[in-house]
Design an enzyme around this catalytic site. Structure first.
Site, short mmCIF file in Angstrom:
data_model
loop_
_atom_site.label_atom_id
_atom_site.label_comp_id
_atom_site.label_asym_id
_atom_site.label_seq_id
_atom_site.Cartn_x
_atom_site.Cartn_y
_atom_site.Cartn_z
N HIS B 267 14.31 -13.04 -30.88
CA HIS B 267 15.47 -13.24 -31.74
C HIS B 267 16.61 -12.29 -31.34
CE1 HIS B 267 17.45 -14.22 -35.67
NE2 HIS B 267 17.93 -13.00 -35.53
N GLU B 268 16.30 -11.03 -31.21
CA GLU B 268 17.35 -10.05 -30.88
C GLU B 268 17.87 -10.25 -29.45
OE1 GLU B 268 18.61 -8.53 -33.33
OE2 GLU B 268 16.96 -8.93 -34.73
N HIS B 271 20.71 -12.63 -29.62
CA HIS B 271 21.96 -11.97 -29.99
C HIS B 271 22.54 -11.20 -28.78
CE1 HIS B 271 22.17 -12.71 -34.28
NE2 HIS B 271 20.97 -12.22 -34.50
N GLU B 297 24.11 -16.09 -34.90
CA GLU B 297 22.77 -16.46 -35.35
C GLU B 297 22.28 -17.72 -34.63
OE1 GLU B 297 21.24 -14.34 -37.23
OE2 GLU B 297 19.50 -15.42 -38.04
#
Lengths: 501, 501
Positions: B267-268, B271, B297
């Site tokens: 997830h990170e 980003h 997101e």
């Protein structure tokens, strides 16, 4: 509150922003050294330069200087006087030196660092020579703008150690030089020399995690507050003061030699305990932080040498070493003590032992004074360095890398900085001598009881922050001015015993 | 250079200092979350507040506003227009809202955070209630100063997602709500439900170092540049943008469940890839950084869900899992795939699966709109929350901690923020749908080949930074406006298959 005068309070309010900006730059700098990924360096440089610019603007604001001028004739208490004195001293660089010179020096040093790195890696001084010459010329201009009484070098020394001057340090240096040169010869020619310097098996591997846990434990035992700090790894160990409540230290680990991390950690703990122990009322004022590099180094050296390399600490620490390292268990206390105190003339200052260390400093001190007074030429430095090294330590560097290029300091424009390392050694011996009259520190250290020692330093030194200048502080603590005899006596007694001279 | 106009260049020169200060604050904030010792928090708060003050002063300087007004009638190119647009949008908060309100909000939120923490730990909303009420009232004032067309909530939504408004999101929310509520029921009542949701042996211990190396490897494989970033540990995973060249991520490790660190890292990474991929020409300008929270997101969710929780990624990653974790080796690809995609109505948003997640957001969205338009009272929130939760997910929190107090956002004054989480999910499905027409991403993912996928995102999304607003960007990338049908279709197909509905 220690400040009553309304005008001084206004000054403190103004200064607080300078303090904030300095601490913010410390965070950027700590991060750069410990965490920053390689490609981040360019943007980080811009950010740090921007904060630097804000600091300069704060200093150069005419309003600030007026505020200081405005309190000159007032009756001030001890704290208030010290506040004004500290600002005036810091302010010299901003108020007396034309901005263009500062900008030029900044440009020059950023180029010089790159040149120095290249020169060192190629072991070729000529790559760095022109840069260094320009830096010296700029520093000469700066010193002339700042002003001095007797020797141009005084203006630069004072930047790092308030009120230090050439004559004062030169007297010390000559005394040390005479004693140390002879004493090193005696050691090298002693019959114990090869025996003491043999050490143990170098093929052993000392686990990184074991060394790390040992460093953490020792830092904790000595009184370091991990709630107000942390221990990291960096190429060159340092202490980073992000605020009195956030004083971080780093160490480095040599898997072949457990002494490296242990002594580096203890050294940095000495610096950190000083910062952690300063009067909280001084936070964010010109009284915060250690008063000088020399006094700072006295605290790190006190912990590293007066405690960490003492017979009594070895007696304590060997129980811990026994838990971790197999090959330490067969060594007697005496063998282990010698292992931590081997004396050997060598080329590299940062690896030097307690006895030879100050000779490395005297070498740099003499060269700096000659340079800054234009008595020698930069291009002749390698030869001058090597000749002086031979005169002081009886050895001659084979190349520039292990000679004149070894230290980064000059590439940063730090001229006048090195003497503070020696002062630290001298102060620490004088302080230890005094402390021993009041505390049985040998017994305390041998039992691993360090809090009384810390409390003594807290009360006599740490708490005062930058309230007293070094001369006054050392006088208050020991009842006399800086006196190199304590250091000489300490070295003579300790190493006569070890080398059976 | 993308900017030709001299006046815009002046604006950029002015803005650069704002950008520097923001990045400097990011360093302070990163350090606070990853490295800072506990006692450092008070001084750090002062330093961050000081930088914040410098930023506010930069914005409020009348000169800056004049510079912007001065270019209103000029002919500008695409880049120049976007620069002015972005500054005007950011500037609303500084230019339209009286300073005292901002100061009051800051004071209120710093108290509120403490109250919220206490309330959550005691599971007692009444402790936090008064603080929250004052925050809502301040935000109502702020929204009224900023201005809006149809609904006061629009002014707040726009702060986080440019041009988002209540009507637009409400239409989406109602459509999602209808579909998801029914679909979750179908899943819960499916005959496969308990089988899919059983998982494997929970008594196994997954080594921290193994998980860490896996996270590092996967981040690297996905294209994360470790030369411009680093992977750390923190309580709540986050991405910290210290500059395009220094984008750091954190993850967290659950020794009982290897999915936690793996999916958080992915997830990170999503980003971070966005920030690392932005046009370097935009550095330090209003075009730098991701354009909105929703688009940000979408990138993290694309990596986490569209890639990380896909059948094809499981096929690839299982070879790595096999190397590390014994009990994975006995599981079929299908079992492992289900293990990463279990659906279960639960109370806590941050632990929710892909299917139920948006229902958690709809709950918050509805409540926020009612609060900000004074249609409900703060003190009634626990009951309203629990009723709505029951309506949406068929479960009722037993206490405030697992109900209305679970999220920190409101204590910070973040109202209008939650909807961007849903937008990320919707955008990511729409983007994936488009990408699949151009790339055989299923094959690429199953073989662990991620560079073409990254290049596609780089070219279509990342490179543009904040040049295009979300609406325009999604239109350019997919040829149509935001359309929730892609997400609905994606969820329906994927989970009908898993739960055999």
């Amino acid at each position: 509150m220690f400040v009553q005068n309304k005008k001084i309070q206004d000054i403190l309010n103004y200064y607080r922003e300078i303090s904030y900006l300095q601490k913010i730059n410390s965070v950027l700098d700590y991060d750069l050294n410990v965490s920053m990924p390689p490609k981040g360096s360019e943007s980080r440089a811009s950010h740090a330069a921007y904060i630097e610019e804000l600091i300069v603007n704060k200093w150069k604001n005419p309003k600030f200087k007026e505020m200081i001028e405005d309190v000159q004739t007032l009756e001030l208490n001890e704290f208030e006087k010290a506040i004004v004195r500290n600002i005036e001293r810091q302010g010299k660089m901003y108020w007396r030196v034309p901005e263009q010179i500062i900008i030029n020096l900044k440009k020059e040093t950023s180029i010089a660092f790159v040149k120095w790195s290249e020169a060192k890696s190629k072991s070729d001084f000529s790559i760095f020579s022109d840069s260094l010459e320009r830096i010296i010329n700029l520093l000469i201009e700066i010193a002339d703008h700042i002003g001095y009484k007797a020797n141009r070098y005084d203006a630069l020394l004072d930047q790092y150690e308030p009120d230090l001057n050439f004559e004062m340090f030169n007297n010390i240096a000559q005394k040390l030089r005479t004693f140390l040169s002879d004493f090193v010869s005696e050691i090298v020619n002693s019959k114990n020399y090869s025996d003491v310097n043999s050490g143990f098996d170098t093929e052993v591997y000392y686990d990184f995690q074991d060394q790390k846990r040992l460093s953490e434990f020792v830092a904790y035992k000595l009184g370091y507050d991990f709630e107000s700090g942390r221990l990291d790894v960096s190429a060159h160990p340092f202490t980073s003061n992000l605020h009195r409540t956030d004083v971080r230290i780093t160490t480095r680990y040599d898997l072949r030699d457990f002494r490296e991390s242990l002594t580096s950690t203890i050294h940095e703990v000495g610096h950190a305990l000083y910062e952690q122990g300063i009067n909280p009322e001084f936070d964010d004022t010109p009284l915060e932080g250690g008063v000088s590099l020399g006094i700072h180094e006295s605290q790190s050296r006190f912990y590293e040498n007066q405690i960490g390399r003492s017979k009594f600490f070895i007696k304590y620490i060997r129980y811990l070493l026994n838990l971790l390292f197999n090959n330490v268990r067969n060594q007697s206390d005496e063998q282990l003590y010698r292992f931590f105190n081997q004396v050997r003339p060598s080329f590299i200052r940062t690896e030097a032992d307690e006895v030879t260390y100050n000779l490395h400093i005297i070498l740099r001190f003499e060269i700096e004074e000659l340079l800054i007074n234009k008595k020698i030429k930069v291009k002749d430095l390698p030869e001058i360095w090597n000749d002086k090294m031979h005169g002081l330590l009886g050895i001659r560097p084979k190349n520039d890398r292990e000679g004149v290029l070894q230290d980064v300091h000059w590439s940063y424009g730090y001229i006048g900085y090195f003497p503070t390392y020696s002062l630290g050694n001298l102060y620490s011996a004088q302080i230890a001598n005094k402390m021993k009259k009041e505390l049985d520190i040998e017994y305390l250290i041998s039992r691993g009881e360090f809090i009384e020692i810390l409390n003594w330093l807290r009360k006599n030194i740490h708490i005062h922050g930058s309230l007293y200048y070094p001369n006054e502080l050392i006088d208050r603590v020991t009842g006399e001015d800086l006196n190199p005899d304590y250091f000489i006596k300490y070295i003579q007694e300790k190493y006569s015993d070890i080398y059976q001279i």
